[in-house]
Design a protein around this motif. Structure first.
Motif, short mmCIF file in Angstrom:
data_model
loop_
_atom_site.label_atom_id
_atom_site.label_comp_id
_atom_site.label_asym_id
_atom_site.label_seq_id
_atom_site.Cartn_x
_atom_site.Cartn_y
_atom_site.Cartn_z
N THR A 112 -2.16 -12.03 2.39
CA THR A 112 -1.21 -11.35 1.71
C THR A 112 -0.29 -10.44 2.66
O THR A 112 -0.53 -10.74 4.11
CB THR A 112 -2.18 -10.43 0.78
OG1 THR A 112 -2.82 -9.47 1.35
CG2 THR A 112 -3.19 -11.13 0.00
N ASN A 113 0.37 -9.58 1.78
CA ASN A 113 1.06 -8.89 2.67
C ASN A 113 0.59 -7.57 2.78
O ASN A 113 1.42 -6.55 3.40
CB ASN A 113 2.57 -8.72 2.06
CG ASN A 113 3.20 -10.05 2.16
OD1 ASN A 113 3.48 -10.80 3.09
ND2 ASN A 113 3.10 -10.81 0.82
N SER A 114 -0.35 -6.95 2.29
CA SER A 114 -0.92 -5.59 1.97
C SER A 114 -2.44 -5.73 1.61
O SER A 114 -2.77 -6.63 1.05
CB SER A 114 -0.13 -4.88 1.10
OG SER A 114 -0.22 -5.22 -0.36
N GLY A 115 -2.99 -4.49 1.62
CA GLY A 115 -4.29 -4.50 0.86
C GLY A 115 -4.26 -4.14 -0.62
O GLY A 115 -5.10 -5.00 -0.92
N PHE A 144 -10.44 3.78 -4.37
CA PHE A 144 -8.97 3.55 -4.24
C PHE A 144 -8.91 2.22 -4.03
O PHE A 144 -9.42 1.86 -2.93
CB PHE A 144 -8.38 4.55 -3.18
CG PHE A 144 -6.86 4.29 -3.21
CD1 PHE A 144 -5.93 5.02 -3.80
CD2 PHE A 144 -6.57 3.37 -2.17
CE1 PHE A 144 -4.43 4.79 -3.91
CE2 PHE A 144 -4.82 3.05 -1.88
CZ PHE A 144 -4.12 4.00 -2.88
N HIS A 145 -7.94 1.52 -4.55
CA HIS A 145 -7.84 0.22 -4.44
C HIS A 145 -6.48 -0.28 -4.27
O HIS A 145 -6.04 -1.56 -4.00
CB HIS A 145 -8.72 -0.87 -5.32
CG HIS A 145 -10.10 -0.97 -5.18
ND1 HIS A 145 -10.94 -1.06 -4.16
CD2 HIS A 145 -11.04 -0.34 -6.04
CE1 HIS A 145 -12.19 -0.77 -4.50
NE2 HIS A 145 -12.29 -0.15 -5.66
N GLY A 146 -5.62 0.45 -4.45
CA GLY A 146 -4.21 0.26 -4.33
C GLY A 146 -3.41 0.78 -5.66
O GLY A 146 -3.71 1.08 -6.62
N ARG A 147 -2.23 0.21 -5.68
CA ARG A 147 -1.01 0.93 -6.46
C ARG A 147 -0.37 -0.21 -7.44
O ARG A 147 0.50 0.26 -8.33
CB ARG A 147 -0.24 1.97 -5.82
CG ARG A 147 -0.90 3.31 -5.43
CD ARG A 147 0.17 4.04 -4.67
NE ARG A 147 -0.27 5.24 -3.82
CZ ARG A 147 -0.41 6.31 -4.33
NH1 ARG A 147 -0.03 6.63 -5.63
NH2 ARG A 147 -0.82 7.30 -3.69
N THR A 148 -0.50 -1.34 -7.34
CA THR A 148 0.09 -2.29 -8.23
C THR A 148 -0.85 -2.21 -9.35
O THR A 148 -1.99 -1.74 -9.38
CB THR A 148 0.26 -3.66 -7.33
OG1 THR A 148 -1.11 -3.93 -6.96
CG2 THR A 148 1.13 -3.52 -6.28
N LEU A 261 -9.11 -7.38 3.34
CA LEU A 261 -8.65 -6.39 4.39
C LEU A 261 -7.38 -6.20 4.61
O LEU A 261 -6.37 -7.01 3.79
CB LEU A 261 -9.24 -7.45 5.79
CG LEU A 261 -10.58 -7.86 5.80
CD1 LEU A 261 -10.65 -9.30 6.84
CD2 LEU A 261 -11.37 -6.63 6.32
N ALA A 262 -6.87 -5.33 5.27
CA ALA A 262 -5.47 -5.29 5.72
C ALA A 262 -5.14 -4.18 6.79
O ALA A 262 -6.23 -4.21 7.53
CB ALA A 262 -4.57 -4.75 4.39
N LYS A 263 -4.47 -3.08 6.68
CA LYS A 263 -4.27 -2.16 7.61
C LYS A 263 -4.49 -2.66 8.91
O LYS A 263 -3.62 -3.30 9.68
CB LYS A 263 -5.43 -1.06 7.40
CG LYS A 263 -5.05 -0.16 6.18
CD LYS A 263 -5.87 0.83 5.85
CE LYS A 263 -5.29 1.79 4.58
NZ LYS A 263 -3.95 2.52 4.53
N ALA A 264 -5.54 -2.62 9.78
CA ALA A 264 -5.60 -2.63 11.00
C ALA A 264 -5.85 -4.37 11.43
O ALA A 264 -5.68 -4.45 12.53
CB ALA A 264 -7.16 -1.99 11.72
N VAL A 265 -5.82 -4.94 10.51
CA VAL A 265 -6.01 -6.57 10.68
C VAL A 265 -4.79 -7.13 11.56
O VAL A 265 -4.74 -8.08 12.09
CB VAL A 265 -6.22 -7.35 9.38
CG1 VAL A 265 -5.15 -7.62 8.52
CG2 VAL A 265 -6.89 -8.79 9.81
N VAL A 271 0.33 -7.04 7.01
CA VAL A 271 -0.41 -8.08 6.70
C VAL A 271 -1.77 -7.89 5.91
O VAL A 271 -2.38 -6.74 6.44
CB VAL A 271 -0.63 -9.34 7.62
CG1 VAL A 271 -1.40 -8.50 9.09
CG2 VAL A 271 -1.64 -10.34 7.36
N GLY A 272 -2.47 -8.50 4.95
CA GLY A 272 -3.70 -8.39 4.48
C GLY A 272 -4.28 -9.80 4.31
O GLY A 272 -3.69 -10.92 4.56
N ALA A 273 -5.48 -9.83 3.91
CA ALA A 273 -6.32 -10.84 3.58
C ALA A 273 -7.42 -10.71 2.73
O ALA A 273 -8.06 -9.70 2.69
CB ALA A 273 -6.85 -11.33 5.21
#
Length: 412
Positions: A112-115, A144-148, A261-265, A271-273
């Protein structure tokens, strides 16, 4: 335009960007290693690491070289096609998830593009697996899992949620206790989302007995256990993944069904996964999910390079060692100023005896970047490359900032 003053940049920011973040604390121009500089030439030690994202610091030469070289070959090709960087990145992620052994058969990665998008993917996996007969999904208080809108439905904080209600139905929040979990559980639960350490809640780890109970219940009823490692994954806690510390009563590893995953990846590249482990890797099928930019060749190169550098330079070990030493130094500060220090690796929460946002401002004025996750809690998440020489001034700076703010408050 690049030589404009801080005030000019701030004015342009206010005229051109939506006011979703408030006024920027700084206008940054460049970085190197664990330091960043603002447009006025002032240097700052970044003890937040782009909120646990810039794991290799700034302008790491090997990451810059890998991304630059890939940009000169191919950046985007759409997901009608595969690219070697995308495939190598997926292999790297699987290797990091199962650093002590082979990935279970069927394990698959979705980029993905983000966490937030990674958690949206996980949410769809849970929904599709559960079907309409198991409509309930559990999340934890303070999560906290995101804002979408899907990820927001899994996020506990009411001020984030309220302006966008009604959100996705079927999601329930429980306290992270075994008794609360058992009381809420039923055969109609499709899955549960857990952050191993709740970063936005002030760096608070979930108890081992809760994790073991969640794994036992999900296994018994066929529900899915999702580990949100967006902030805690990729070496942040002194392990490749924070959930690598999970153990059952017999000491055997507890393996989640889905990991996000995201942030440090990507070392700072967006990028996220979302990783489906074993059978969960086959739940999403052609047509059930997609993305235009996720897994593009440039992102793949960033992931491949970042994880390769972390492994080569033993940065997971460095995170563990530097984190232990930094927390020890912080605990030596007078207890009337610092009331608690907690965390794992280089994800650290500090409870202080005064106004945390004001302390963050004092630190920034002294050349150190941190952030406040609450009215009396600081969070540190510096790059994994940090050394003791880099962070040595930080405990004294925090001590002095807390003392100064408390004195100012008392005097007022």
């Amino acid at each position: 335009m690049s030589s404009a003053s801080d005030a000019t940049w701030r004015e342009r920011y206010g005229e051109t960007l939506m006011n979703t973040f408030g006024s920027p604390q700084l206008v940054l121009s460049h970085g190197s290693g664990v330091y960043v500089w603002d447009v006025e030439g002032n240097r700052y030690l970044d003890m937040l690491g782009g909120i646990a994202t810039n794991c290799l610091g700034y302008a790491h030469p090997d990451l810059v070289e890998a991304v630059s070289a890939q940009a000169g070959r191919l950046m985007h090709a759409s997901n009608f096609f595969a690219t070697p960087p995308q495939i190598r990145a997926a292999m790297r992620v699987s290797a990091a998830l199962f650093s002590a052994g082979e990935a279970p058969e069927g394990t698959r990665v979705f980029f993905t593009n983000s966490g937030t998008e990674a958690n949206e993917t996980a949410l769809k996996i849970v929904r599709k697996h559960a079907g309409p007969q198991r409509p309930r999904i559990l999340a934890l208080t303070h999560a906290f899992h995101g804002r979408t809108t899907g990820a927001l439905a899994l996020t506990w904080k009411e001020p984030y949620r309220a302006p966008f209600a009604p959100l996705m139905p079927g999601i329930e929040f429980i306290e992270p206790t075994v008794s609360a979990l058992e009381a809420a559980w039923g055969d109609d639960v499709g899955g549960i989302f857990i952050e191993p350490i709740q970063g936005e809640a002030g760096v608070r780890a979930i108890d081992a007995d809760f994790i073991a109970a969640a794994r036992a219940l999900t296994t018994r009823t066929g529900a899915l256990l999702v580990a949100d490692e967006v902030q805690t994954g990729i070496g942040r806690t002194g392990r490749w993944m924070a959930h690598h510390a999970w153990r059952d009563a017999d000491g055997k590893p507890i393996v989640p069904d889905v990991v996000t995953l995201a942030k440090a990846v990507g070392g700072g590249f967006p990028v996220g996964a979302c990783v489906g482990i074993g059978p969960a890797g086959a739940i999403l099928t052609p047509g059930t999910h997609g993305t235009t930019f996720g897994g593009n060749a440039l992102a793949g190169a960033a992931v491949d390079a970042t994880l390769s550098i972390i492994e080569r330079d033993r940065l997971v070990d460095n995170a563990r060692i530097q984190g232990e030493n930094l927390r020890r130094a912080l605990r030596d500060i007078e207890p009337d100023l610092i009331t608690e220090v907690r965390g794992e690796g280089l994800l650290i929460g500090i409870d202080i005896a005064t106004d945390a946002p004001a302390v963050v401002t004092k630190l920034r004025e002294g050349g150190i970047i941190a952030n406040a996750t609450g009215p009396a809690t600081l969070r540190l998440a510096p790059p994994l490359i940090i050394t003791e020489d880099d962070w040595r001034p930080v405990p004294a700076a925090i001590r002095d900032a807390v003392h100064a703010v408390r004195t100012d408050t008392t005097s007022a």
